[in-house]
Design a protein around this motif. Sequence first.
Motif, mmCIF file in Angstrom:
data_model
loop_
_atom_site.group_PDB
_atom_site.id
_atom_site.type_symbol
_atom_site.label_atom_id
_atom_site.label_comp_id
_atom_site.label_asym_id
_atom_site.label_seq_id
_atom_site.Cartn_x
_atom_site.Cartn_y
_atom_site.Cartn_z
ATOM 1 N N CYS A 80 -1.498 16.400 -16.853
ATOM 2 C CA CYS A 80 -1.016 16.267 -18.238
ATOM 3 C C CYS A 80 -0.017 17.357 -18.561
ATOM 4 C CB CYS A 80 -2.179 16.358 -19.220
ATOM 5 S SG CYS A 80 -3.189 14.884 -19.288
ATOM 6 N N GLY A 81 -0.356 18.581 -18.185
ATOM 7 C CA GLY A 81 0.543 19.688 -18.468
ATOM 8 C C GLY A 81 1.883 19.530 -17.791
ATOM 9 N N ALA A 82 1.875 19.090 -16.524
ATOM 10 C CA ALA A 82 3.136 18.897 -15.803
ATOM 11 C C ALA A 82 3.959 17.771 -16.413
ATOM 12 C CB ALA A 82 2.835 18.607 -14.336
ATOM 13 N N ALA A 83 3.281 16.660 -16.734
ATOM 14 C CA ALA A 83 3.994 15.546 -17.374
ATOM 15 C C ALA A 83 4.517 15.951 -18.741
ATOM 16 C CB ALA A 83 3.060 14.334 -17.497
ATOM 17 N N GLY A 84 3.701 16.719 -19.481
ATOM 18 C CA GLY A 84 4.133 17.174 -20.802
ATOM 19 C C GLY A 84 5.316 18.111 -20.732
ATOM 20 N N ALA A 85 5.309 19.018 -19.739
ATOM 21 C CA ALA A 85 6.434 19.936 -19.584
ATOM 22 C C ALA A 85 7.713 19.186 -19.233
ATOM 23 C CB ALA A 85 6.109 20.975 -18.507
ATOM 24 N N LEU A 106 4.943 13.652 -31.421
ATOM 25 C CA LEU A 106 4.924 12.195 -31.344
ATOM 26 C C LEU A 106 4.622 11.700 -29.926
ATOM 27 C CD1 LEU A 106 8.035 11.382 -33.573
ATOM 28 C CD2 LEU A 106 5.643 10.971 -34.157
ATOM 29 N N ALA A 107 5.057 12.459 -28.933
ATOM 30 C CA ALA A 107 4.864 12.035 -27.541
ATOM 31 C C ALA A 107 3.495 12.412 -26.986
ATOM 32 C CB ALA A 107 5.956 12.650 -26.657
ATOM 33 N N ALA A 108 2.794 13.333 -27.629
ATOM 34 C CA ALA A 108 1.581 13.915 -27.050
ATOM 35 C C ALA A 108 0.442 12.931 -26.776
ATOM 36 C CB ALA A 108 1.087 15.047 -27.953
ATOM 37 N N PRO A 109 0.122 11.987 -27.680
ATOM 38 C CA PRO A 109 -1.091 11.186 -27.449
ATOM 39 C C PRO A 109 -1.112 10.447 -26.122
ATOM 40 C CG PRO A 109 -0.323 10.889 -29.697
ATOM 41 C CD PRO A 109 0.733 11.679 -28.990
ATOM 42 N N MET A 110 -0.007 9.828 -25.758
ATOM 43 C CA MET A 110 0.006 9.054 -24.515
ATOM 44 C C MET A 110 -0.121 9.957 -23.299
ATOM 45 S SD MET A 110 0.155 5.869 -23.514
ATOM 46 C CE MET A 110 1.029 4.856 -24.704
ATOM 47 N N VAL A 111 0.477 11.151 -23.354
ATOM 48 C CA VAL A 111 0.373 12.077 -22.228
ATOM 49 C C VAL A 111 -1.062 12.577 -22.080
ATOM 50 C CG1 VAL A 111 1.181 14.277 -21.305
ATOM 51 C CG2 VAL A 111 2.786 12.763 -22.477
ATOM 52 N N LEU A 112 -1.717 12.863 -23.191
ATOM 53 C CA LEU A 112 -3.102 13.331 -23.121
ATOM 54 C C LEU A 112 -4.040 12.248 -22.590
ATOM 55 C CD1 LEU A 112 -3.389 15.366 -26.445
ATOM 56 C CD2 LEU A 112 -3.290 16.250 -24.120
ATOM 57 N N TRP A 113 -3.626 11.012 -22.698
ATOM 58 C CA TRP A 113 -4.433 9.904 -22.174
ATOM 59 C C TRP A 113 -4.666 10.049 -20.671
ATOM 60 C CZ3 TRP A 113 -2.717 4.128 -21.593
ATOM 61 C CH2 TRP A 113 -3.847 3.331 -21.390
ATOM 62 N N LEU A 114 -3.750 10.726 -19.992
ATOM 63 C CA LEU A 114 -3.901 10.923 -18.548
ATOM 64 C C LEU A 114 -5.181 11.679 -18.197
ATOM 65 C CD1 LEU A 114 -0.294 11.849 -17.346
ATOM 66 C CD2 LEU A 114 -1.599 9.807 -16.762
ATOM 67 N N ALA A 115 -5.668 12.482 -19.115
ATOM 68 C CA ALA A 115 -6.858 13.283 -18.811
ATOM 69 C C ALA A 115 -8.155 12.514 -19.013
ATOM 70 C CB ALA A 115 -6.873 14.538 -19.698
ATOM 71 N N ARG A 127 -2.597 2.209 -16.956
ATOM 72 C CA ARG A 127 -2.322 3.422 -17.722
ATOM 73 C C ARG A 127 -1.136 4.172 -17.141
ATOM 74 N NH1 ARG A 127 -6.802 8.001 -17.967
ATOM 75 N NH2 ARG A 127 -6.396 7.952 -15.709
ATOM 76 N N ALA A 128 -1.072 4.294 -15.844
ATOM 77 C CA ALA A 128 0.050 4.998 -15.224
ATOM 78 C C ALA A 128 1.372 4.335 -15.595
ATOM 79 C CB ALA A 128 -0.131 5.025 -13.702
ATOM 80 N N GLY A 129 1.404 2.997 -15.575
ATOM 81 C CA GLY A 129 2.626 2.289 -15.952
ATOM 82 C C GLY A 129 2.992 2.516 -17.413
ATOM 83 N N CYS A 130 2.005 2.478 -18.299
ATOM 84 C CA CYS A 130 2.263 2.673 -19.731
ATOM 85 C C CYS A 130 2.782 4.081 -20.009
ATOM 86 C CB CYS A 130 0.993 2.420 -20.538
ATOM 87 S SG CYS A 130 0.466 0.685 -20.565
ATOM 88 N N VAL A 131 2.130 5.083 -19.388
ATOM 89 C CA VAL A 131 2.555 6.464 -19.614
ATOM 90 C C VAL A 131 3.958 6.687 -19.061
ATOM 91 C CG1 VAL A 131 2.054 8.878 -19.106
ATOM 92 C CG2 VAL A 131 0.193 7.320 -19.674
ATOM 93 N N TRP A 132 4.245 6.104 -17.902
ATOM 94 C CA TRP A 132 5.591 6.261 -17.327
ATOM 95 C C TRP A 132 6.648 5.645 -18.236
ATOM 96 C CZ3 TRP A 132 9.601 3.180 -15.572
ATOM 97 C CH2 TRP A 132 10.579 3.826 -14.818
#
Length: 612
Positions: A80-85, A106-115, A127-132
Amino acid sequence: MSGDAGRARLGLRGAISSLGDIPQCRAKDPETARTLALTAQVAGQNAPALPTSRFARLTTLHSEASAVRNASHPRPLLACGAAGATLLALIALGHDGRRIAQLAVLAAPMVLWLAWPLRSARLRRVRAGCVWLWVMGFALDGVMRAYLLDTYQAAPDGAMVLGAVANTNAREGTEYLRMHWRSAVVWSMAVLAAGMLAAVFVRRGAVASVSAPPGLRMHLPFWLKSLVFAVLLLACLAYASKPWRRLHPAVFWTQWSHSVHTLRAAWADQQQVRDRMMVHAKAIAPVPLEVGSSTVVLVITDSINRDNMALYGYGRPTTPRLLAHKAQAGSQMAVLRHAWSADASTLPALRNMFHFGLPESENPPHLLALARAAGYKVWWISNHDDLAIEQQHARFADVVDMVNRTPGRASASLDGEILDCVQEALQDAGTDRKLIVVHLMGAHPHYSLRFPENANPFDDDVDAVETGLVKNGRSAWVRRFRQEYDAALLYHDFVVSELLQQTRSTGQPNDYRAWMYLSDHGQEVGHGSDRAGHSPSTASGYRIPAVIWRNRQALPDGTAQQQPFRADWTAWTLMDLLKLRWSGQMPERNVLDAAYRWQPPKIPVAVESFSR
């Protein structure tokens, strides 16, 4: 050899059987000890279901120990941290200041979903497709904005960009790409690199979040759980707020596309309106009374309250240059002491200014159309970026120069940027008659963006103005806004004075020159209430400055300058400054005429007196 093989097998069996003693192992590292203990617990709970083969049991225990390590070490959060950065870096490409923080929230919720741990491999792939896709939406937004800023210093919703896109067909678009294909390749590579990097992190997050065996949970520190909860709560509030929500790439670009289509449709209508106005103006046939060269400059500013100008008696030195001009010019310069706007916002104020304050039912002419019909060459030089103003007024001009290409309150374009453009217009030798309209940002909120950095002399000392605000119960944030507002007026004084000086010094000494300055509306900054900003509900929203200078014929004396003035009657006065005679003249609305008669405007505020 057979004896050696037998001893080896016995040694291996002994090693395998010793796995049953894992709970009794000693480890100096507390983390290792906890992992071994959890592994033993899992092994004990699942003992009846374990395979009978000792090699199979070894494999099972190894996989369970790995699951325990995954549960103990938050590898999904690292993903999550790497994707968020990565996402934050992409956002920063096309935004600055607080916009970066807003987009990040605004972008945070979907990235946190990875955890979030998911058992189903199919759900993890979805989920991986949606987050990408989510990350790439922000990536494309950032790259597109960065390209426009780097190439044109423009925002995507600026008038220049919207106008260019609305005015471009498929063939022209192809030609543009042929000309700028190198830049297109560079920025496309940036998008591709962002997509690959995001895919790596998203995939690792999806793999790392495979759920642990029953009974195992990922233990997160309390502060980390609190931080995640706070971010999600802030995101909920952001999506509930329209100003924040409309920054989301999906919302912004949907509205952007709608704006382009709306603009294309409106252009046809606006052009027809302008054509009708020009025909109307030519039918009126205004006649110039001045023989020879004539130059008139109209300076329209934004959100200036005369109560904050030293020129009008304010306690802070916000207008030293205009005061110097007044002392030098004498009777050639008139400061209208009691000027009022009939509107508290820009669009209706400008509409009334240029249409003589008359309703649509009376089919009023447009001031710029009349000037052109009389032989004036018209310039519109603006530090505003507003499509409505451009289409309704600016496009009547022969020359349109929109200096600012970033719309809205976040625009940091300083008004001084227009000075060179005005000087070029004044030096134009292609015509004897010039009308130059200058539209400034003035002190339009945000006030801190209306003056250069570190140029606020009012934020250090406690002066009489600050003491008065405290006495009147104004809050600390309103007092701070007042300081920034006054600093904006000090810089504004420099720009307006330069425009007046340019007008006074241009051309030959005998050439006729005139200059008029006023604001579209006022601003509330702790005068009548404990607030700052546009204010249709207080008198401060309508109190404006109005100053006139001309080099021939003395202006009305001090008594006449004490009469109230209405901004929606500006066109009547400007027709006098342009020295135009026409059939629709109403001298009782011209503040420079002896027949001038004041009539209070209808505004939604009770005003004790229009003469103060």
